[in-house]
Motif scaffolding. Structure first.
Motif, short mmCIF file in Angstrom:
data_model
loop_
_atom_site.label_atom_id
_atom_site.label_comp_id
_atom_site.label_asym_id
_atom_site.label_seq_id
_atom_site.Cartn_x
_atom_site.Cartn_y
_atom_site.Cartn_z
N SER A 16 2.67 3.83 -5.61
CA SER A 16 3.03 3.63 -5.22
C SER A 16 2.57 3.66 -3.70
O SER A 16 1.79 4.39 -4.04
CB SER A 16 3.26 4.99 -5.26
N HIS A 170 9.57 3.05 -4.80
CA HIS A 170 8.18 3.07 -4.48
C HIS A 170 7.55 1.56 -5.52
O HIS A 170 8.36 1.88 -6.35
CB HIS A 170 7.56 4.09 -5.08
N ARG A 186 9.89 -3.08 -6.66
CA ARG A 186 9.93 -1.92 -7.46
C ARG A 186 9.08 -2.79 -9.26
O ARG A 186 9.49 -3.61 -9.13
CB ARG A 186 11.38 -1.36 -7.53
N ASN A 207 3.23 4.94 -7.91
CA ASN A 207 3.79 4.32 -8.22
C ASN A 207 4.13 5.49 -9.56
O ASN A 207 3.28 5.59 -10.45
CB ASN A 207 3.83 3.73 -8.92
N GLY A 437 4.98 6.19 -0.89
CA GLY A 437 4.81 5.98 -1.48
C GLY A 437 3.51 7.41 -2.06
O GLY A 437 3.14 7.26 -3.56
#
Length: 438
Positions: A16, A170, A186, A207, A437
């Protein structure tokens, strides 16, 4: 679903953009493509001021710190030191904080301090560490004989996102080696990465979609055993469509929580309630909520340093996955830590009631506002310690407070480092664009 070099199946039993982690020289062993990009920057001497001095360790430099204490129980290792505890507790401003801190500079003379360490918090993205443990545990069941077998499958087993990995705003770093182009975007349903790369997306940039994909693969390993390596998309889809939702929910809960219980971590100290994205919810439900305490997370990191999560090689690889090799955020951003190696995971979870405050902002929730930091710090002078800090302070972005506490805690533990220490003041934390993130 799965693309693999099948000729080495005999290796196994028959049946992320947040901080970036993993040592820069790890591309050859892992196949994580963005590491090739970082290594190229390093080798070509391209200016890159995102990386602090402590981020340049190589794979061989990373060690486990408590191997000599691998037989000792948590009761022995985490026995509070009165003087250390008194110093630490004086730092905390109130009941919105909890912490557990272990000074392991001398493994034979550990010093432990705690403040409200049994208070439970929503762990946020720190909970992804439980998913990391789940996958490593299931893979060890399929390949029990050698870490090299497991590493092969982590590097060469490629799986597709599907609906599991989508829906998270994220971004992930995607590097095209041939075009020498790094893109942050993404996850999309057609994305296909190796297990190593999905782990990297889950841990280093936190993520949520990657976490759900890794979670799915751990479930499939448990359900199919060695047949996992031969699954195709059709068989995988059929499994989730044809298995009852209750059964899948129980499977998900067991896969991710049993390893924590087997480490001796109680459910009320660390438990994960479900997946990180909504796409799979039609098949896999939640089972209770997620909870974490500083004590539970400390037990996990101590087990890691003992080499007791699956085995020594697995524990070491998990530590490498946590090693920060790029811009640092929140607790890890403290300038006191610039020269130190840090192994870090951050998590946040907040909620705003805008009828009470229309200006309620990100990471400053007025209903709840969890921010959590777990970190291993290793200074060049031999000072080494673990901190698990959790907070729930309403109406305030606590990232600045975490950074301030990081400096103050370091001053207590790292007393021998007196060079160029400036006065520490809590300051307003300025988010970078990709801080979200974690």
């Amino acid at each position: 679903m799965k693309k693999l070099f099948y000729f080495t199946i005999s290796f196994c039993i028959i049946l992320s953009f947040g901080f970036i982690s993993y040592p820069i020289d790890g591309y050859e062993s892992t196949g994580i493509s963005r590491l090739y990009h970082l290594r190229k920057i390093q080798v070509d001497s391209i200016p890159y001021n995102r990386i602090p001095a402590g981020a340049y360790l190589n794979l061989a430099d990373i060690k486990l710190n408590l191997k000599s204490r691998s037989k000792d129980s948590m009761d022995v290792l985490l026995k509070e030191d009165d003087a250390f505890t008194k110093e630490v507790r004086a730092l905390f401003p109130g009941s919105g904080y909890s912490a557990a801190i272990l000074d392991m500079s001398n493994p034979e003379d550990l010093k432990y301090a705690a403040y409200r360490e049994h208070v439970g918090y929503q762990p946020g993205s720190v909970g992804k560490l439980a998913v990391l443990v789940a996958l490593m545990t299931e893979l060890s069941e399929l390949c029990p004989d050698a870490w090299e077998d497991r590493a092969f499958y982590l590097k060469n087993t490629r799986v597709t996102s599907g609906y599991w990995g989508t829906g998270d705003h994220h971004t992930i770093p995607v590097y095209d080696i041939e075009k020498n182009k790094l893109t942050k975007r993404r996850v999309v349903a057609s994305d296909e990465f190796s297990l190593y790369e999905w782990l990297d997306h889950m841990v280093s940039v936190s993520n949520n979609g990657a976490a759900s994909v890794v979670y799915r693969e751990a479930m499939l390993m448990r359900a199919f055993g060695s047949e996992y390596f031969f699954l195709n998309q059709e068989k995988t889809d059929a499994f989730f469509k044809e298995t009852s939702r209750d059964s899948l929910t129980n499977l998900a809960h067991a896969v991710v929580n049993e390893p924590l219980l087997n480490m001796g971590i109680a459910e009320n100290d660390w438990k994960l309630g479900g997946l990180f994205t909504r796409g799979p919810e039609k098949y896999v439900g939640r089972k209770g909520g997620s909870i974490g305490t500083p004590k539970g997370l400390m037990q996990f990191l101590v087990k890691l340093e003992q080499g007791a999560i699956v085995d020594h090689e697995t524990s070491l690889e998990m530590k490498r996955l946590l090693y920060s090799t790029d811009r640092r955020i929140r607790y890890a951003r403290s300038p006191r830590l610039d020269s130190a190696a840090v192994y870090f995971k951050s998590g946040s979870y907040y909620k705003c009631d805008r009828t009470k405050n229309p200006n309620c902002s990100d990471y400053a929730g007025n209903v709840f506002n969890y921010m959590n930091s777990v970190i291993i710090v290793e200074h060049p002078n031999g000072t080494k310690y673990i901190v698990c800090l959790m907070s729930n302070v309403l109406n305030k972005n606590s990232a600045g407070a975490h950074m301030y506490l990081a400096s103050k805690i370091d001053d207590i533990i790292n007393k021998n480092n007196k060079d160029n220490k400036t006065e520490v003041k809590e300051e307003v934390y300025k988010d970078d664009a990709d801080d979200s993130g974690n």
